[in-house]
Design a protein around this motif. Structure first.
Motif, short mmCIF file in Angstrom:
data_model
loop_
_atom_site.label_atom_id
_atom_site.label_comp_id
_atom_site.label_asym_id
_atom_site.label_seq_id
_atom_site.Cartn_x
_atom_site.Cartn_y
_atom_site.Cartn_z
N SER A 73 0.82 -1.21 0.00
CA SER A 73 0.00 0.00 0.00
C SER A 73 0.86 1.26 0.00
CB SER A 73 -0.92 0.01 1.23
OG SER A 73 -0.16 0.19 2.42
N HIS A 74 0.19 2.36 -0.22
CA HIS A 74 0.77 3.70 -0.11
C HIS A 74 -0.28 4.53 0.61
CE1 HIS A 74 2.11 7.74 -1.20
NE2 HIS A 74 3.20 7.25 -1.78
N SER A 75 0.13 5.28 1.61
CA SER A 75 -0.85 5.97 2.46
C SER A 75 -1.37 7.28 1.89
CB SER A 75 -0.25 6.22 3.85
OG SER A 75 0.01 4.99 4.48
N GLY A 76 -0.63 7.90 0.97
CA GLY A 76 -1.11 9.16 0.43
C GLY A 76 -1.37 10.17 1.52
N ARG A 77 -2.51 10.82 1.48
CA ARG A 77 -2.82 11.88 2.45
C ARG A 77 -3.03 11.34 3.86
NH1 ARG A 77 -8.83 14.14 2.74
NH2 ARG A 77 -9.95 12.18 3.04
N GLN A 78 -3.17 10.01 4.02
CA GLN A 78 -3.32 9.42 5.33
C GLN A 78 -1.97 9.12 6.00
OE1 GLN A 78 -7.77 7.44 4.92
NE2 GLN A 78 -6.03 6.07 5.15
N THR A 79 -0.92 9.73 5.49
CA THR A 79 0.38 9.70 6.17
C THR A 79 0.36 10.78 7.24
OG1 THR A 79 1.44 9.08 4.08
CG2 THR A 79 2.87 9.90 5.86
N ASN A 80 0.58 10.40 8.51
CA ASN A 80 0.44 11.40 9.57
C ASN A 80 1.65 12.34 9.63
OD1 ASN A 80 2.50 10.24 11.33
ND2 ASN A 80 1.01 8.65 11.85
#
Length: 427
Positions: free
Chosen positions: A121-128
């Motif tokens: 996966s890649h978190s995109g904007r859900q990277t804190n």
């Protein structure tokens, strides 16, 4: 083994003449065989070392889960970009130097003839914010939850191509390490899910606008990964039935994407739902009202949507969420509503009971619910509780039920901060 002269639709028709139960085998379209229909679904482990590599704790976890007898184990989020983590403890498959450790993890996880697949996966904007203040995303639509997420930067064409190659490299390393398949995570609001949603993807180029354009990244990744791993290596996709948000990815759009996935001949479709902003696993509908009692009794959260999927394609289908009784699992399998039963939390709270459940000696698994009494903290309390258990298991410790709900609700933020700071110091 799969009979080459028989197509998958014929195989589905043939197996309908037999009594399908949770203990029976399943042959996937690519020819791989799962020894039974029970799957440990993905749960983030959060225990990588400072170099984003797996540790002995991963081997311990998956050795124990292999002992349960489940036919398939799916890892927690393995990221393709170490700057875009779902958790500061994620493993990142981006460096051939970590292959010896990956091989040890894979060997531990398949020791009892079961499969172990890597969820990438890649978190995109859900990277804190502990990872980055300006994560990459389809568009500059910020995730506003507890102030933990920065405003994203809209991805350039180069960024998108880098992500595609990141998935391809992760898939290549997974196969070389001895993992037996992979799952592409396109649900729960992570990057590929963000591209699918018109709420988070407001691009006007070939990657946005129409559903065909919004699904282009997912389909491109599937094709590139298939070219890399070959025709006989299982590829699964995890897809939202819907985002459960106004203006988001809808059920109707999800069914259209399912048709696209059917044409790509993936080996397994896992249905889920929701995002960080709207969790689907608390018994609420999109208006915030409780769902009808009959749906609760039916156990599985997405069973109604699964029937709609069945009407338009023959992809092997899996649902995760809510399954707890042996009889109900066998009922939906016998009815052909799903092909695989996904469970996550029972592999924590009922780890020692799974083998008995598979053979029918244990009719029900516990549904442990943790509550703080404060609505805003309920999801973080449950998340913290189960994260703490996984960390305990990775150290060889046992389940600990009597944990403070309020402390659990704060645990993830504190743990993520400490883990992220330790990695930054190491770098």
């Amino acid at each position: 083994m799969f009979i080459n002269c028989m197509n998958y639709q014929d195989y589905v028709s043939l197996q309908s003449n037999y009594l399908i139960m949770i203990s029976t085998k399943l042959v996937l379209p690519c020819g791989a065989t799962l020894k039974n229909r029970l799957v440990k679904s993905a749960m983030t482990e959060r225990i990588s070392n400072r170099r984003f590599e797996p540790i002995k704790g991963h081997e311990r976890l998956y050795n124990d889960w292999s002992e349960t007898g489940a036919g398939l184990l799916i890892t927690g989020n393995v990221v393709v970009d170490r700057k875009h983590l779902e958790s500061a403890g994620n493993v990142c498959f981006d460096d051939e130097k970590m292959l010896p450790k990956l091989k040890s993890w894979a060997e531990a996880g398949k020791k009892n003839g079961n499969h172990i697949w890597v969820q990438i996966s890649h978190s995109g904007r859900q990277t804190n914010r502990f990872g980055t203040n300006r994560p990459l995303a389809p568009s500059e639509v910020q995730l506003k939850k507890m102030g933990l997420f920065g405003k994203p930067k809209a991805m350039t064409e180069e960024n998108i191509q880098n992500v595609i190659q990141g998935f391809v490299k992760a898939a290549k390393l997974a196969k070389e390490a001895g993992f037996t398949g992979l799952q592409i995570h396109s649900a729960h609001g992570y990057l590929l899910s963000q591209f699918l949603s018109p709420r988070t993807n407001i691009r006007t180029d070939q990657w946005g606008g129409s559903l065909e354009n919004r699904s282009r990244l997912l389909i491109t990744i599937i094709r590139e990964v298939r070219n890399t791993v070959g025709a006989d290596f299982p590829i699964s996709v995890k897809l939202n039935s819907a985002d459960f948000q106004r203006g988001g990815f809808t059920e109707e759009e999800s069914l259209e994407v399912v048709k696209m996935l059917d044409k790509e001949k993936i080996d397994l479709l896992e249905i889920s739902g929701g995002t960080y902003e709207k969790l689907a696993f608390f018994i609420l509908n999109e208006e915030g009202a409780e769902v009808k009692e009959s749906t609760k009794r039916r156990e599985a959260y997405f069973i109604d949507f699964a029937r709609k999927v069945r009407a338009i394609c023959k992809l092997p289908l899996m649902i995760t969420g809510g399954f707890r009784s042996y009889d109900f699992c066998n009922e939906v399998l016998k009815n052909g509503e799903v092909d695989l039963i996904g469970m996550a939390r029972p592999f924590i709270t009922n780890k020692e009971d799974i083998s008995g459940f598979l053979n029918g000696d244990i009719p029900n698994l516990e549904n442990l619910v943790l509550r703080t009494g404060i609505k805003q903290f309920e999801d973080s309390a449950e998340g913290g509780f189960y994260a703490r258990q996984l960390i305990r298991f990775s150290k060889g410790k046992r389940l600990k039920v009597n944990m403070s709900p309020l402390w659990c609700s704060m645990f993830l933020v504190i743990y993520e901060f400490k883990k992220a700071m330790a990695k930054k110091i190491a770098l």
